[in-house]
Design an enzyme around this catalytic site. Structure first.
Site, PDB file in Angstrom:
ATOM      1  N   SER A  74      -6.953  11.027  -5.182  1.00  0.00           N
ATOM      2  CA  SER A  74      -5.984  11.645  -4.265  1.00  0.00           C
ATOM      3  C   SER A  74      -4.524  11.597  -4.684  1.00  0.00           C
ATOM      4  O   SER A  74      -3.688  12.223  -4.036  1.00  0.00           O
ATOM      5  CB  SER A  74      -6.104  11.019  -2.881  1.00  0.00           C
ATOM      6  OG  SER A  74      -7.176  11.615  -2.202  1.00  0.00           O
TER       7      SER A  74
ATOM      8  N   SER B 245      -6.087  13.898  -1.391  1.00  0.00           N
ATOM      9  CA  SER B 245      -5.566  13.939  -0.043  1.00  0.00           C
ATOM     10  C   SER B 245      -4.049  13.787   0.045  1.00  0.00           C
ATOM     11  O   SER B 245      -3.477  14.040   1.106  1.00  0.00           O
ATOM     12  CB  SER B 245      -6.224  12.825   0.775  1.00  0.00           C
ATOM     13  OG  SER B 245      -5.840  11.560   0.282  1.00  0.00           O
TER      14      SER B 245
ATOM     15  N   LYS C 142       3.624   9.103   1.966  1.00  0.00           N
ATOM     16  CA  LYS C 142       2.378   9.604   2.559  1.00  0.00           C
ATOM     17  C   LYS C 142       2.207   8.979   3.935  1.00  0.00           C
ATOM     18  O   LYS C 142       2.488   7.780   4.116  1.00  0.00           O
ATOM     19  CB  LYS C 142       1.207   9.240   1.631  1.00  0.00           C
ATOM     20  CG  LYS C 142      -0.129   9.809   2.064  1.00  0.00           C
ATOM     21  CD  LYS C 142      -1.220   9.510   1.025  1.00  0.00           C
ATOM     22  CE  LYS C 142      -2.555  10.131   1.375  1.00  0.00           C
ATOM     23  NZ  LYS C 142      -3.591   9.892   0.340  1.00  0.00           N
TER      24      LYS C 142
HETATM   25  N1  GLN Z   1     -11.504  13.588  -2.662  1.00  0.00           N
HETATM   26  C1  GLN Z   1     -12.000  12.260  -2.514  1.00  0.00           C
HETATM   27  C2  GLN Z   1     -12.564  12.091  -1.119  1.00  0.00           C
HETATM   28  O1  GLN Z   1     -12.551  13.020  -0.396  1.00  0.00           O
HETATM   29  C3  GLN Z   1     -10.929  11.248  -2.794  1.00  0.00           C
HETATM   30  C4  GLN Z   1      -9.958  11.080  -1.701  1.00  0.00           C
HETATM   31  C5  GLN Z   1      -8.934  10.031  -1.993  1.00  0.00           C
HETATM   32  O2  GLN Z   1      -8.718   9.657  -3.154  1.00  0.00           O
HETATM   33  N2  GLN Z   1      -8.329   9.511  -0.945  1.00  0.00           N
HETATM   34  O3  GLN Z   1     -13.005  11.051  -0.754  1.00  0.00           O
END
Ligand code: GLN
Length: 486
Positions: free
Chosen positions: A175, A151, A76
């Site tokens: 994410s 994400s 990532k």
């Molecule tokens: N969807 C969640 C957010 O937008 C989690 C994102 C994540 O785990 N990085 O914050």
């Protein structure tokens, strides 16, 4: 060969059936042939990957290779990689080439793994659909009109489309697990502190945790073996000894008590997804597990609690992007104030700005007690719900998401609808627990995930349950109508 798991590829490399150079070339070819469709990668690391593969081949020839020596891995684009651009999905860091490696990257490097490239992601890991990337949305390999989740959507799509055998991700509120569910791959978010956060660009520091995405639980175990461990440069990383996560994968499930939170199976869960989850739970029952209803009474407070704490921490973490030290800088600033404001106006996307505004508000004098402090108090109650449930059960299971992947654009203009997607994943981060998503069926020809939640530092048990489940099911090996390339 690209359909093989990491475990199978490692065997082939050690037997010298093929070389790491051949394997790396195969994935680089697949990326150049197919990634225009998916947009899973932000940066492909072709030259350095082949150089690393040659070094791995020399090590394998000497017989000194480990489980990941010569295996190509996608990371990532949130992990700092020395000499390799690390954008975090943001225009702010479009030109950022880190001078050092994240600890996670160092571990993979020491193991002899090859960096294929850096995967696409929601900007600064904020999002549930990968539509917030400066580099454009990622497409779900099962249905290119659908989101891959976020994400870590680039990592999940890369593994699903077989543009990498495995990948790293990070999970602040889901994410790793949510994109794993949407893309039909296996993902593990470890206990908070299990994996070092040094060099992982910070979103919400008390929630962020790195973990693997792969085809199988066994592969996740192989990757976690390399990722986990204390780091003296990350004071929040744990000194808890790291077990061999592959050692107990085959343990029978006889006697395992699985808690099913009442709150996870009510309104909001699509009936077709519920049916897939029920069938998966029956499979675990058939292997000797018992299903026990549990309650997590504060579940309805997880979304508001998370969406105060995460933006608050983000607003402080992102204050460092000011155009002075590194990253984007606006052209010809008139004065210091102009430098800050124009740099941040140009460098950040809408969702990141929204979080900074919400977080700054929640932390400001006069509102701190009402919002941030209150959210931290509720967070404690949410954690206590889980600790209480674990008095009666060994793991907790339920859906990873309310339904399968939604259409690109369906929620991108409605932040609240987007936040609702995280309803089953956020509490795991608030409580610091480990969680997994395991492919558990299909709804409308798109994958859905079974979520397994464990007690602190009980990753080995989650991997054991997921592995046994995958020995009895084939959801994780299906490939749908994806283009196979060569
Ligand atoms: N969807 C969640 C957010 O937008 C989690 C994102 C994540 O785990 N990085 O914050």
């Amino acid at each position: 060969m690209h359909t093989n798991t990491v475990a199978q590829l490692a065997l082939g490399l050690q037997r010298r059936d093929f070389s790491s150079t051949e394997l790396t070339e195969l994935y680089l070819d697949r990326i150049s042939a197919l990634d225009d469709t998916y947009n899973a990668y932000i940066t492909v690391n072709a030259e350095q990957a082949l150089a690393a593969a040659a070094i791995a081949d020399a090590r394998l020839a000497k017989g000194t290779g480990d489980a990941l020596t010569g295996i190509p891995i996608a990371h990532k684009d949130i992990f700092c990689t020395s000499g390799l651009r690390t954008s975090c999905g943001s225009r702010m860091l479009d030109n950022f080439v880190p001078p050092y490696d994240a600890t996670v990257i160092k571990h993979f490097d020491a193991a002899g793994a090859v960096i294929l490239g850096k995967t696409n992601m929601d900007e600064f890991a904020m999002g549930s659909s990968n539509e917030n990337s400066y580099y454009g949305a990622v497409k779900n390999p099962w249905d290119t009109s659908a989101v891959p989740g976020g994400s870590s959507g680039g990592s999940a799509a890369a593994v699903a489309a077989m543009l990498a055998p495995a990948a790293t991700g990070t999970d602040t509120g889901g994410s790793i697990r949510q994109p794993a569910a949407f893309c039909g791959v296996t993902g593990l978010k470890p206990t908070y502190g299990r994996v070092s956060r040094l060099g992982m660009i910070a979103f919400a520091s008390s929630l962020d945790q790195a973990g693997p995405l792969a085809r199988t639980a066994q592969d996740c175990a192989i990757l976690l073996n390399v990722m986990a461990g204390h780091d003296k440069l990350d004071s929040t990383s744990s000194e808890e000894p790291v077990p061999d996560y592959t050692a107990g994968l085959d343990k029978p499930l006889q006697g395992l008590r699985i808690g099913l939170p009442r709150e996870f199976f009510g309104d909001g869960l699509a009936a077709s997804t519920a049916a897939a989850i029920d069938a998966s739970l029956k499979e675990l029952e058939a292997q000797g597990a018992t299903l026990v209803e549990v309650s997590l009474p504060h579940s309805k407070l997880t979304i508001p609690t998370y969406y105060v704490i995460a933006p608050a921490e983000a607003s402080t973490n992102l204050s460092r992007f000011d155009g002075v030290r590194y990253g984007h800088r606006c052209d010809a600033p008139k004065d210091l104030h102009d430098l800050y404001t124009r740099t941040r106006e140009e460098g950040f996307g809408d969702e990141v700005k929204r979080r900074i505004l919400v977080g700054t508000y929640a932390l400001s004098a006069g509102y701190y007690d009402a919002y941030y402090k209150k959210a931290q108090q509720v967070r404690r109650l949410i954690q206590q719900d889980y600790l209480d449930a674990f008095k009666d059960v060994d793991i907790i299971a339920g859906p990873t998401t309310p339904g399968p992947a939604f259409a690109l654009g369906a929620k991108s203009n409605d932040p609240l609808a987007m936040y609702l997607e995280d309803v089953y994943t956020l509490a795991v981060n608030l409580a610091g627990l480990p969680g997994m998503s395991v492919p558990a069926g299909f709804v409308d020809n798109k994958p859905v995930g079974l979520q397994l939640i464990g007690q602190h530092f009980d990753e080995a048990r989650l991997l054991n349950v997921a592995h046994r489940f995958q020995q009895a099911t084939d959801w994780h090996t299906q490939q749908g109508a994806m283009p196979q390339g060569k």
